[in-house]
Design a protein around this motif. Structure first.
Motif, mmCIF file in Angstrom:
data_model
loop_
_atom_site.group_PDB
_atom_site.id
_atom_site.type_symbol
_atom_site.label_atom_id
_atom_site.label_comp_id
_atom_site.label_asym_id
_atom_site.label_seq_id
_atom_site.Cartn_x
_atom_site.Cartn_y
_atom_site.Cartn_z
ATOM 1 N N TRP A 1 0.831 -1.208 0.000
ATOM 2 C CA TRP A 1 0.000 0.000 0.000
ATOM 3 C C TRP A 1 0.865 1.258 0.000
ATOM 4 C CZ3 TRP A 1 -4.474 1.547 -1.476
ATOM 5 C CH2 TRP A 1 -5.009 2.743 -1.046
ATOM 6 N N ALA A 2 1.997 1.220 0.697
ATOM 7 C CA ALA A 2 2.898 2.380 0.732
ATOM 8 C C ALA A 2 3.397 2.727 -0.672
ATOM 9 C CB ALA A 2 4.074 2.109 1.665
ATOM 10 N N VAL A 3 3.523 1.744 -1.540
ATOM 11 C CA VAL A 3 3.998 1.998 -2.903
ATOM 12 C C VAL A 3 2.873 2.484 -3.813
ATOM 13 C CG1 VAL A 3 5.046 0.951 -4.952
ATOM 14 C CG2 VAL A 3 5.885 0.337 -2.679
ATOM 15 N N ILE A 4 1.672 1.900 -3.691
ATOM 16 C CA ILE A 4 0.594 2.244 -4.637
ATOM 17 C C ILE A 4 -0.460 3.191 -4.083
ATOM 18 C CG2 ILE A 4 0.810 0.037 -5.831
ATOM 19 C CD1 ILE A 4 -2.198 -0.319 -4.501
ATOM 20 N N GLY A 5 -0.482 3.414 -2.767
ATOM 21 C CA GLY A 5 -1.586 4.123 -2.121
ATOM 22 C C GLY A 5 -1.680 5.614 -2.367
ATOM 23 N N ASN A 6 -0.636 6.218 -2.914
ATOM 24 C CA ASN A 6 -0.681 7.652 -3.196
ATOM 25 C C ASN A 6 -1.142 7.847 -4.637
ATOM 26 O OD1 ASN A 6 -0.299 10.377 -3.577
ATOM 27 N ND2 ASN A 6 1.904 10.338 -3.232
ATOM 28 N N PHE A 7 -2.360 8.339 -4.801
ATOM 29 C CA PHE A 7 -2.917 8.543 -6.143
ATOM 30 C C PHE A 7 -2.042 9.458 -6.991
ATOM 31 C CE2 PHE A 7 -5.863 10.946 -8.970
ATOM 32 C CZ PHE A 7 -6.240 9.892 -9.790
ATOM 33 N N GLN A 8 -1.327 10.365 -6.358
ATOM 34 C CA GLN A 8 -0.504 11.326 -7.098
ATOM 35 C C GLN A 8 0.815 10.737 -7.600
ATOM 36 O OE1 GLN A 8 -1.683 14.286 -8.010
ATOM 37 N NE2 GLN A 8 -3.568 13.785 -6.940
ATOM 38 N N ASP A 9 1.116 9.500 -7.257
ATOM 39 C CA ASP A 9 2.384 8.894 -7.662
ATOM 40 C C ASP A 9 2.138 7.564 -8.373
ATOM 41 O OD1 ASP A 9 4.955 7.942 -7.987
ATOM 42 O OD2 ASP A 9 5.270 7.534 -5.857
ATOM 43 N N MET A 10 2.303 7.565 -9.668
ATOM 44 C CA MET A 10 2.178 6.313 -10.406
ATOM 45 C C MET A 10 3.507 5.977 -11.082
ATOM 46 S SD MET A 10 -1.183 5.089 -12.312
ATOM 47 C CE MET A 10 -1.585 3.360 -12.380
ATOM 48 N N SER A 11 4.592 6.399 -10.433
ATOM 49 C CA SER A 11 5.923 6.138 -10.974
ATOM 50 C C SER A 11 6.236 4.641 -11.005
ATOM 51 C CB SER A 11 6.981 6.876 -10.149
ATOM 52 O OG SER A 11 6.969 6.411 -8.808
ATOM 53 N N TRP A 12 5.468 3.849 -10.275
ATOM 54 C CA TRP A 12 5.689 2.401 -10.256
ATOM 55 C C TRP A 12 5.238 1.716 -11.544
ATOM 56 C CZ3 TRP A 12 1.138 -0.179 -10.863
ATOM 57 C CH2 TRP A 12 -0.033 0.474 -10.480
ATOM 58 N N LEU A 13 4.478 2.405 -12.368
ATOM 59 C CA LEU A 13 3.981 1.799 -13.610
ATOM 60 C C LEU A 13 4.958 2.065 -14.749
ATOM 61 C CD1 LEU A 13 1.702 0.241 -15.003
ATOM 62 C CD2 LEU A 13 0.602 2.426 -15.471
ATOM 63 N N ALA A 14 5.439 0.984 -15.351
ATOM 64 C CA ALA A 14 6.381 1.110 -16.463
ATOM 65 C C ALA A 14 5.768 1.967 -17.567
ATOM 66 C CB ALA A 14 6.734 -0.268 -17.007
ATOM 67 N N GLY A 15 6.584 2.801 -18.150
ATOM 68 C CA GLY A 15 6.122 3.663 -19.239
ATOM 69 C C GLY A 15 5.677 5.030 -18.779
ATOM 70 N N VAL A 16 5.426 5.199 -17.481
ATOM 71 C CA VAL A 16 5.046 6.506 -16.947
ATOM 72 C C VAL A 16 6.327 7.245 -16.587
ATOM 73 C CG1 VAL A 16 3.876 7.731 -15.065
ATOM 74 C CG2 VAL A 16 2.814 5.711 -16.082
ATOM 75 N N ARG B 1 -2.197 13.738 -14.055
ATOM 76 C CA ARG B 1 -1.864 13.592 -15.467
ATOM 77 C C ARG B 1 -0.611 12.727 -15.527
ATOM 78 N NH1 ARG B 1 -1.901 18.241 -19.753
ATOM 79 N NH2 ARG B 1 -3.985 17.380 -19.932
ATOM 80 N N LEU B 2 -0.733 11.606 -16.226
ATOM 81 C CA LEU B 2 0.402 10.723 -16.442
ATOM 82 C C LEU B 2 1.022 11.083 -17.777
ATOM 83 C CD1 LEU B 2 -1.295 7.320 -15.499
ATOM 84 C CD2 LEU B 2 -0.134 8.943 -13.983
ATOM 85 N N THR B 3 2.315 11.330 -17.777
ATOM 86 C CA THR B 3 3.033 11.538 -19.029
ATOM 87 C C THR B 3 3.772 10.250 -19.320
ATOM 88 O OG1 THR B 3 3.268 13.894 -18.566
ATOM 89 C CG2 THR B 3 4.734 12.955 -20.244
ATOM 90 N N LEU B 4 3.565 9.734 -20.508
ATOM 91 C CA LEU B 4 4.145 8.453 -20.893
ATOM 92 C C LEU B 4 5.403 8.663 -21.722
ATOM 93 C CD1 LEU B 4 0.814 6.754 -22.016
ATOM 94 C CD2 LEU B 4 1.808 6.831 -19.722
ATOM 95 N N ALA B 5 6.221 7.636 -21.779
ATOM 96 C CA ALA B 5 7.387 7.673 -22.654
ATOM 97 C C ALA B 5 6.871 7.971 -24.058
ATOM 98 C CB ALA B 5 8.119 6.343 -22.614
ATOM 99 N N GLY B 6 7.464 8.902 -24.742
ATOM 100 C CA GLY B 6 6.977 9.303 -26.062
ATOM 101 C C GLY B 6 6.134 10.566 -26.010
ATOM 102 N N GLY B 7 5.735 11.003 -24.788
ATOM 103 C CA GLY B 7 5.043 12.271 -24.651
ATOM 104 C C GLY B 7 3.531 12.238 -24.533
ATOM 105 N N ALA B 8 2.884 11.115 -24.811
ATOM 106 C CA ALA B 8 1.421 11.044 -24.681
ATOM 107 C C ALA B 8 1.026 11.225 -23.220
ATOM 108 C CB ALA B 8 0.907 9.710 -25.201
ATOM 109 N N THR B 9 -0.196 11.708 -22.993
ATOM 110 C CA THR B 9 -0.671 11.908 -21.626
ATOM 111 C C THR B 9 -1.998 11.186 -21.407
ATOM 112 O OG1 THR B 9 -1.812 13.954 -22.226
ATOM 113 C CG2 THR B 9 0.456 14.158 -21.388
#
Length: 187
Positions: free
Chosen positions: A53-68, A84-92
């Motif tokens: 939960w400490a890794v995923i529980g903060n809605f403002q941090d999705m750095s754990w997802l590959a490609g973000v 807003r998630l910015t993905l590799a390649g610039g898409a949001t």
């Protein structure tokens, strides 16, 4: 009212003929648009629930997802918070939190804006939840519901139900496997 077998058979034949005439004259009358699709993936992680939960529980941090590559947001974990998630390649991808239950180690969000070329879905909502698993492990589940990226009949292959299911399932499986590796390795 008594009906003979012959009369009943005639009535059934007339109804069948009327149905055939309707589908021939108005083929779209029997067509339907997309149906809501659902994907549910889970993984067991060899770590306590609190650590997951400490890794995923903060809605403002999705750095754990590959490609973000970047997460920006407002309002933390409050209902109505956005990110807003910015993905590799610039898409949001723009998302909004609509349910947050830290005591249950669960939250739900919806996508408010995404290019269907990035994720071939519309009306997407999702829930992440942490629960106990045997032997002190943790079960992390990611479940989502959505419509395909093409809202009308006869979608192109890249915006079909199958494409949407494959994309979301792949996203969930890849994300969960990467998260398991990250947490279990302590990185």
């Amino acid at each position: 009212m008594r009906m003979t077998i012959a009369r009943a058979a005639g009535l059934v034949a007339a109804m069948a003929l009327a149905g055939t005439a309707l589908t021939t004259a108005f083929p779209s009358a029997w067509a339907h648009g997309p149906t809501r699709q659902k994907v549910r993936e889970s993984i067991e992680i060899n770590a306590p629930q609190a650590k997951v939960w400490a890794v995923i529980g903060n809605f403002q941090d999705m750095s754990w997802l590959a490609g973000v590559t970047k997460t920006e947001g407002e309002k933390g974990n409050e209902i109505g918070a956005t990110r807003r998630l910015t993905l590799a390649g610039g898409a949001t991808v723009d998302e909004e939190l609509y349910k947050y239950e830290p005591d249950m180690m669960s939250y739900s969000y919806r996508i408010t804006a995404v290019d269907v070329k990035v994720l071939p879905v519309t009306n997407y909502s999702s829930t992440l939840s942490v629960s106990p698993a045997p032997e002190g492990k943790t079960k992390l589940e990611w479940a989502g519901a959505f419509y395909r990226g093409f809202p009308n009949n006869d979608p192109p292959p890249e915006l079909s139900d199958e494409a949407a299911m494959k994309a979301v399932s792949g996203l969930y499986k890849g994300g969960l496997e990467a998260l398991k590796k990250k947490i279990e390795s302590g990185s």
